[in-house]
Scaffold this motif. Structure first.
Motif, mmCIF file in Angstrom:
data_model
loop_
_atom_site.group_PDB
_atom_site.id
_atom_site.type_symbol
_atom_site.label_atom_id
_atom_site.label_comp_id
_atom_site.label_asym_id
_atom_site.label_seq_id
_atom_site.Cartn_x
_atom_site.Cartn_y
_atom_site.Cartn_z
ATOM 1 N N UNK A 125 0.838 -1.205 0.000
ATOM 2 C CA UNK A 125 0.000 0.000 0.000
ATOM 3 C C UNK A 125 0.874 1.257 0.000
ATOM 4 N N UNK A 126 1.967 1.227 0.750
ATOM 5 C CA UNK A 126 2.903 2.352 0.761
ATOM 6 C C UNK A 126 3.502 2.551 -0.630
ATOM 7 N N UNK A 127 3.910 1.450 -1.271
ATOM 8 C CA UNK A 127 4.465 1.530 -2.618
ATOM 9 C C UNK A 127 3.468 2.099 -3.616
ATOM 10 N N UNK A 128 2.206 1.676 -3.510
ATOM 11 C CA UNK A 128 1.181 2.182 -4.422
ATOM 12 C C UNK A 128 0.931 3.669 -4.188
ATOM 13 N N UNK A 129 0.950 4.092 -2.939
ATOM 14 C CA UNK A 129 0.765 5.516 -2.641
ATOM 15 C C UNK A 129 1.910 6.345 -3.215
ATOM 16 N N UNK A 130 3.146 5.854 -3.038
ATOM 17 C CA UNK A 130 4.304 6.563 -3.582
ATOM 18 C C UNK A 130 4.271 6.599 -5.107
ATOM 19 N N UNK A 131 3.850 5.485 -5.727
ATOM 20 C CA UNK A 131 3.747 5.436 -7.188
ATOM 21 C C UNK A 131 2.672 6.395 -7.689
ATOM 22 N N UNK A 136 2.286 -1.846 -9.894
ATOM 23 C CA UNK A 136 3.256 -1.329 -8.931
ATOM 24 C C UNK A 136 3.910 -2.512 -8.228
ATOM 25 N N UNK A 137 5.226 -2.531 -8.235
ATOM 26 C CA UNK A 137 5.986 -3.583 -7.558
ATOM 27 C C UNK A 137 6.845 -2.931 -6.489
ATOM 28 N N UNK A 138 6.576 -3.267 -5.240
ATOM 29 C CA UNK A 138 7.336 -2.726 -4.123
ATOM 30 C C UNK A 138 8.336 -3.773 -3.676
ATOM 31 N N UNK A 139 9.580 -3.377 -3.599
ATOM 32 C CA UNK A 139 10.675 -4.283 -3.270
ATOM 33 C C UNK A 139 11.594 -3.654 -2.233
ATOM 34 N N UNK A 140 12.405 -4.507 -1.624
ATOM 35 C CA UNK A 140 13.488 -4.017 -0.787
ATOM 36 C C UNK A 140 14.558 -3.437 -1.712
ATOM 37 N N UNK A 147 -12.165 -6.460 -11.768
ATOM 38 C CA UNK A 147 -13.268 -6.798 -12.657
ATOM 39 C C UNK A 147 -14.439 -7.266 -11.790
ATOM 40 N N UNK A 148 -15.606 -6.662 -11.931
ATOM 41 C CA UNK A 148 -16.748 -7.087 -11.105
ATOM 42 C C UNK A 148 -17.154 -8.541 -11.346
ATOM 43 N N UNK A 149 -16.885 -9.063 -12.529
ATOM 44 C CA UNK A 149 -17.259 -10.454 -12.836
ATOM 45 C C UNK A 149 -16.213 -11.467 -12.381
ATOM 46 N N UNK A 150 -14.969 -11.064 -12.367
ATOM 47 C CA UNK A 150 -13.876 -11.971 -11.995
ATOM 48 C C UNK A 150 -12.934 -11.202 -11.081
ATOM 49 N N UNK A 151 -13.066 -11.368 -9.783
ATOM 50 C CA UNK A 151 -12.351 -10.552 -8.802
ATOM 51 C C UNK A 151 -10.865 -10.908 -8.679
ATOM 52 N N UNK A 152 -10.403 -11.923 -9.407
ATOM 53 C CA UNK A 152 -8.997 -12.339 -9.271
ATOM 54 C C UNK A 152 -8.029 -11.338 -9.867
ATOM 55 N N UNK A 153 -8.370 -10.779 -11.009
ATOM 56 C CA UNK A 153 -7.465 -9.858 -11.672
ATOM 57 C C UNK A 153 -7.609 -8.455 -11.107
ATOM 58 N N UNK A 154 -6.485 -7.829 -10.796
ATOM 59 C CA UNK A 154 -6.508 -6.478 -10.252
ATOM 60 C C UNK A 154 -5.516 -5.608 -11.021
ATOM 61 N N UNK A 155 -5.925 -4.381 -11.257
ATOM 62 C CA UNK A 155 -5.034 -3.392 -11.860
ATOM 63 C C UNK A 155 -4.723 -2.401 -10.749
ATOM 64 N N UNK A 156 -3.438 -2.254 -10.429
ATOM 65 C CA UNK A 156 -3.055 -1.386 -9.320
ATOM 66 C C UNK A 156 -3.486 0.057 -9.545
ATOM 67 N N UNK A 157 -3.136 0.601 -10.698
ATOM 68 C CA UNK A 157 -3.501 1.986 -11.020
ATOM 69 C C UNK A 157 -3.922 2.083 -12.475
ATOM 70 N N UNK A 158 -4.939 2.871 -12.719
ATOM 71 C CA UNK A 158 -5.346 3.201 -14.082
ATOM 72 C C UNK A 158 -5.216 4.712 -14.177
ATOM 73 N N UNK A 208 -4.894 10.150 -12.336
ATOM 74 C CA UNK A 208 -5.265 8.832 -11.816
ATOM 75 C C UNK A 208 -6.775 8.669 -11.933
ATOM 76 N N UNK A 209 -7.210 7.599 -12.606
ATOM 77 C CA UNK A 209 -8.633 7.332 -12.792
ATOM 78 C C UNK A 209 -9.159 6.297 -11.800
ATOM 79 N N UNK A 210 -8.314 5.303 -11.470
ATOM 80 C CA UNK A 210 -8.761 4.234 -10.559
ATOM 81 C C UNK A 210 -7.556 3.644 -9.844
ATOM 82 N N UNK A 211 -7.800 3.182 -8.635
ATOM 83 C CA UNK A 211 -6.772 2.471 -7.882
ATOM 84 C C UNK A 211 -7.333 1.121 -7.459
ATOM 85 N N UNK A 212 -6.507 0.102 -7.553
ATOM 86 C CA UNK A 212 -6.878 -1.267 -7.177
ATOM 87 C C UNK A 212 -8.196 -1.692 -7.829
ATOM 88 N N UNK A 213 -8.295 -1.467 -9.136
ATOM 89 C CA UNK A 213 -9.516 -1.801 -9.863
ATOM 90 C C UNK A 213 -9.607 -3.304 -10.070
#
Length: 167
Positions: A23-29, A70-74, A47-58, A40-45
């Motif tokens: 969440x910190x990485x996404x906020x910084x991104x 967004x990939x947060x790493x050490x 699909x209403x039909x298939x909840x498995x796929x997520x788009x971090x930011x649109x 920014x149009x959407x965060x953590x979007x």
């Protein structure tokens, strides 16, 4: 003797859980992209039909719709963030991106896929971008350590010649 050895191999506890670091990485991104002029149009979007796929930011970059992972790493991670987006993750992102595009009233002129890698500095207490009582500080008098961001634009996600279509 085993208990004595375990003290040396035990990792120090991380200041935040993996979810909090993400969440910190996404906020910084998100802040980074806004500074770059993207809207920014959407965060953590999902699909209403298939909840498995997520788009971090649109985001919208001019007339280009941008799907951002967004990939947060050490800071010292062995695998870079953009390399962590493997074929399985790309398939899931492509499926989610197509679902997002189907939900639009008017398709954008063009789309692209970006990866923002957030490298959080290491502290004595684990990997973190900020602590509860302020930024991370290195050895005694050094300035605070700050996260490093790398923005990889237009990575290959969409098939060649892909154009967003209306319903």
């Amino acid at each position: 003797m085993f208990a004595w050895l375990k003290r040396f191999w035990r990792r120090p506890p991380a200041a935040h859980s993996t979810g909090e670091r993400g969440a910190l990485g996404e906020r910084l991104a998100r802040e980074h992209l806004r500074k770059m002029g993207l809207r920014i149009l959407a965060t953590n979007w999902r699909n209403p039909r298939d909840r498995r796929g997520e788009i971090d930011l649109v985001a919208l970059d001019g007339q280009v719709l941008v799907f951002v992972e967004v990939k947060t790493r050490a800071a010292g991670a062995l695998v870079a963030g953009h390399h962590a987006v493997d074929a399985r993750k790309k398939r899931a992102l492509l499926c989610a991106a197509r679902a997002y595009l189907r939900g639009l009233d008017e398709p954008p002129r063009s789309v692209r896929f970006d990866v923002v890698e957030v490298a959080l500095p290491e502290s004595r207490h684990g990997v973190d971008g900020e602590q509860r009582d302020g930024p991370i500080r290195g050895p005694s008098a050094s300035p605070p350590l700050s996260p490093a961001l790398r923005h990889f634009k237009n990575l290959p996600l969409f098939p060649k010649g892909f154009l967003p279509r209306s319903r």
